[in-house]
Design an enzyme around this catalytic site. Sequence first.
Site, PDB file in Angstrom:
ATOM      1  N   HIS A 180       0.842  -1.205   0.000  1.00 61.89           N
ATOM      2  CA  HIS A 180       0.000   0.000   0.000  1.00 61.89           C
ATOM      3  C   HIS A 180       0.879   1.259   0.000  1.00 61.89           C
ATOM      4  O   HIS A 180       0.453   2.326   0.449  1.00 61.89           O
ATOM      5  CB  HIS A 180      -0.910   0.092   1.246  1.00 61.89           C
ATOM      6  CG  HIS A 180      -1.932  -0.992   1.350  1.00 61.89           C
ATOM      7  ND1 HIS A 180      -2.213  -1.630   2.532  1.00 61.89           N
ATOM      8  CD2 HIS A 180      -2.742  -1.559   0.423  1.00 61.89           C
ATOM      9  CE1 HIS A 180      -3.160  -2.531   2.332  1.00 61.89           C
ATOM     10  NE2 HIS A 180      -3.497  -2.512   1.049  1.00 61.89           N
ATOM     11  N   GLU A 382      -4.533   6.432  -4.873  1.00 65.82           N
ATOM     12  CA  GLU A 382      -3.331   5.785  -5.413  1.00 65.82           C
ATOM     13  C   GLU A 382      -3.196   6.058  -6.906  1.00 65.82           C
ATOM     14  O   GLU A 382      -2.092   6.210  -7.419  1.00 65.82           O
ATOM     15  CB  GLU A 382      -3.416   4.270  -5.169  1.00 65.82           C
ATOM     16  CG  GLU A 382      -3.311   3.909  -3.707  1.00 65.82           C
ATOM     17  CD  GLU A 382      -3.777   2.502  -3.401  1.00 65.82           C
ATOM     18  OE1 GLU A 382      -4.988   2.302  -3.212  1.00 65.82           O
ATOM     19  OE2 GLU A 382      -2.933   1.597  -3.337  1.00 65.82           O
TER      20      GLU A 382
END
Length: 395
Positions: A180, A382
């Site tokens: 992540h 992201e």
Amino acid sequence: MKILVINAGSSSLKYQLMDPDTGDVFAKGLCERIGIDGRLTHKAPAKDVKVTLEIPMPTHAEAITAVLDILVDPVNGVVSSVDEIDAVGHRVVHGGMKFAESCLIDEACLEAVRACIPLGPLHNPANLLGIEACQKILPDKPQVAVFDTAYHMTMPPKAYRYAIPDEYYEKDSLRRYGFHGTSHRYIAKRVEALMGKGLKLINCHLGNGSSLAAIYDGKCQDTSMGLSPLCGVPMGTRCGDMDITVAQFIAKNYNKSIDEVMTILNKKSGVFGLSGGLSSDFRDLESAANEGNEKCKLALDKFAYEVRKYIGAYAAALGGLDVLVFTAGIGENGATTRAAICEGLEFLGVKLDPEKNKLRGDERIISAPDSKVTVWVIPTNEELMIAQDTAELAK
Ligand code: AMP
């Protein structure tokens, strides 16, 4: 600029066409059931378009072709030709020790990504399928790889080394990598923009997969996932931290191979396992718990307890705490879970405002005005990070 962001899984492929400067998303969607039959769900927000099409997708190449076809489609599309797409950014899960930042894809980069397959056997092969399909269909477009692990490469050895014989690190690069990273990096940048430099920050990325990162002055100092995304806090279906003797016990006593045990720990454990197989989705667990389901109550309790323990540990690792952030599906939407996590953290200076915690919306502070630690909910992005890295490297 228009950047196509691709996140390829083994049988699915997510995409977004976006402007890296403004963050505007022109179109986004998902190809599913690649290698089985094939389905494309496509949205173009500005045109109010949402379509689902059944399209044969024997491989990722047909999926990419379907994405490009719909992007240029006169009715559902958002560009008049693929020439308008400047570059393609790919999410790659494992960059091993080779990648501390994103990389313009050439043969050497691809070789290095392939060399990371033993470290990321569940994800890297699928990411490579997405890259290879794009190279075949869009040979003239710059392609960039953005790694989940890269942001964590600033961790010191005491955080990333495992206490196992040295040779497994020296020869095989077995260590904590963390995942992540693109999300943690986005949050670190947002916090710097919102509150300034030099802060001690803990980011809780809580989604179907969950990880925490301890960040000082924008740089990762420690993170809860490890060589793989299996460890750290319990997740939707992953067990999180556990004495690995449990794995040996299951293998021996249930006559299972290592791979079978790993599948149980990755796909049947976490809150799903604790709930007796009811669900990995926190919304289902919360409604069952509200109706008195004791297993679901325990699953939620265990999750909040383990996240709280990591926050305590990371505050100790950082030598204090200025900012606590919640992000991803549960972090952004799960007000009850956020409250449960923060309960008992008053000694660290964390004081939630119960009313603000219930508010929904964009970036928001949910701590009380007199809380020593500022607690934020910040929706992660992201794709924007991938698009920005891609734009930068493609220049
Ligand atoms: P992500 O992996 O970031 O997409 O997060 C997905 C997870 O977020 C789901 O599995 C749910 O457990 C959780 N989630 C989404 N919406 C809510 C909500 N309103 N309340 C609690 N949990 C939620």
